[in-house]
Design an enzyme around this catalytic site. Sequence first.
Site, PDB file in Angstrom:
ATOM      1  CE  LYS A  68      -3.253  -0.560   2.905  1.00  0.00           C
ATOM      2  NZ  LYS A  68      -4.221  -0.423   3.836  1.00  0.00           N
ATOM      3  CE  LYS A  80      -3.605  -3.490   9.885  1.00  0.00           C
ATOM      4  NZ  LYS A  80      -4.159  -2.740   8.685  1.00  0.00           N
ATOM      5  N   GLY A 184     -21.036  -4.179   5.173  1.00  0.00           N
ATOM      6  CA  GLY A 184     -20.074  -3.485   6.411  1.00  0.00           C
ATOM      7  C   GLY A 184     -20.499  -1.944   6.314  1.00  0.00           C
ATOM      8  CB  ALA A 187     -15.631   4.772   9.888  1.00  0.00           C
ATOM      9  CG  ASP A 207     -22.916  -3.605   9.846  1.00  0.00           C
ATOM     10  OD1 ASP A 207     -22.015  -2.849   9.239  1.00  0.00           O
ATOM     11  OD2 ASP A 207     -22.749  -4.132  10.914  1.00  0.00           O
ATOM     12  CB  ALA A 241     -17.171  -6.435   6.878  1.00  0.00           C
ATOM     13  CG  ASN A 264      -6.476  -3.488   5.006  1.00  0.00           C
ATOM     14  OD1 ASN A 264      -5.834  -2.848   4.166  1.00  0.00           O
ATOM     15  ND2 ASN A 264      -7.021  -2.849   6.308  1.00  0.00           N
TER      16      ASN A 264
END
Length: 358
Positions: A68, A80, A184, A187, A207, A241, A264
């Site tokens: 990325k 991560k 999902g 946000a 969701d 999600a 991701n």
Amino acid sequence: MHIESVLSTWEGESCHLRHDRETGVWFAIAIHSTHRGPAAGGTRLMSYISAAAAVADATRLATAMTLKMAVADLPMGGGKSVIALPAEAPRPDLATRQRLLTLHAHNLERLGGQYWTGPDIGTSSADMDILGRQTRYAFGRATEAGGSGSSAEETAQGVFEAVQATAHEARLGTLADRTLLIQGLGAVGLRVAELAADAGARLLVTDLDPDRCATADRLGAKAINPTEATTTECDILVPCATGGLIDTPTAHRLPCAAIAGAANNILTNPEIADILQERGIVYAPDFVANCGGAIHLIGREVLGWSADNVRARTRNIRDTLDTIFTNARRYGISTERAAHDLAAAKLARAEAPADTGQ
Ligand code: NAI
Ligand code: PHE
């Protein structure tokens, strides 16, 4: 799954583990690459079935962060971290959460800037504020606390660019009257739904939390059952999600023309993109589609970019995807392979590790 087999087959630089006996929580910080600069990537706080599952998630996500940062031309490497609550554990109360974040801040300090974190699933700007009181190495603190705030808006803007580029490549034209299935409505997903509704798209949403689906009623969205996300016909599937939505059997039967989303690691392994390509399903590699958040955090907090500059760079996601789609067609490879090749070329060109200037 064993930690030994996860780590011995992973091509990252290092993985740091810590266990907190009081809560049973494992901390895993995976540093995949510091070739382009210090590693950066969010902190995920959620339940895992085992420490090995947490390490597997952290390492694979860290690898995606390297790709990325490279495709987005950001001077950082990939990392991560995971704060792994025991399986079936109740949501941590405030005091426990505070304790876990304090321990995590100590972990970051010990790494001395090799790894910088930010929000991810289960963490927010408020958590970055808590970390930020104890370590410098946290992006995404609230603006009042000196950070750049949530990255979700910019991520959603970038995903929307990706959805449009993908629609074009799949010969769907504009989004008007096209059906998008958004999995999902957090946000990022809810904001993508708003942007798509403004563009005239028909929306199917799902969701695990029915209240979240209700927030999309005003957009004319139709809610479907979460178990039907990959079996319901649509033009574009938009996974926002968690990762791992598309495994091999799912890829063989997906009833959509294109896929572009924020999650991701949407594919359980990169080779699944070959199946999508054979089936003529256009796939926007996730680490390209969702890099708007990284552009926001690193652009604002490391590179000192204005909000306008960040937005302009996020719009470039469309050009990057066009290049990837063109290369995939030209060389007869999957879009995932073409995106990896683009990232690898940029990594090969990277000079000595950059200074974050902080
Ligand atoms: P969020 O936590 O605000 O929202 C995720 C939503 O997905 C929640 O409403 C949750 O109930 C729902 N969900 C989880 N599992 C589901 C399932 N099986 N079926 C249906 N719904 C499910 O997360 P956010 O920030 O919106 O991020 C979404 C995804 O995008 C995550 O995978 C995240 O890692 C990724 N991402 C986020 C970025 C950001 O800046 N927030 C940047 C890059 C990637
Ligand atoms: N977790 C987000 C991502 O996967 C945002 C983030 C980017 C967090 C860069 C930290 C550093 O892109």
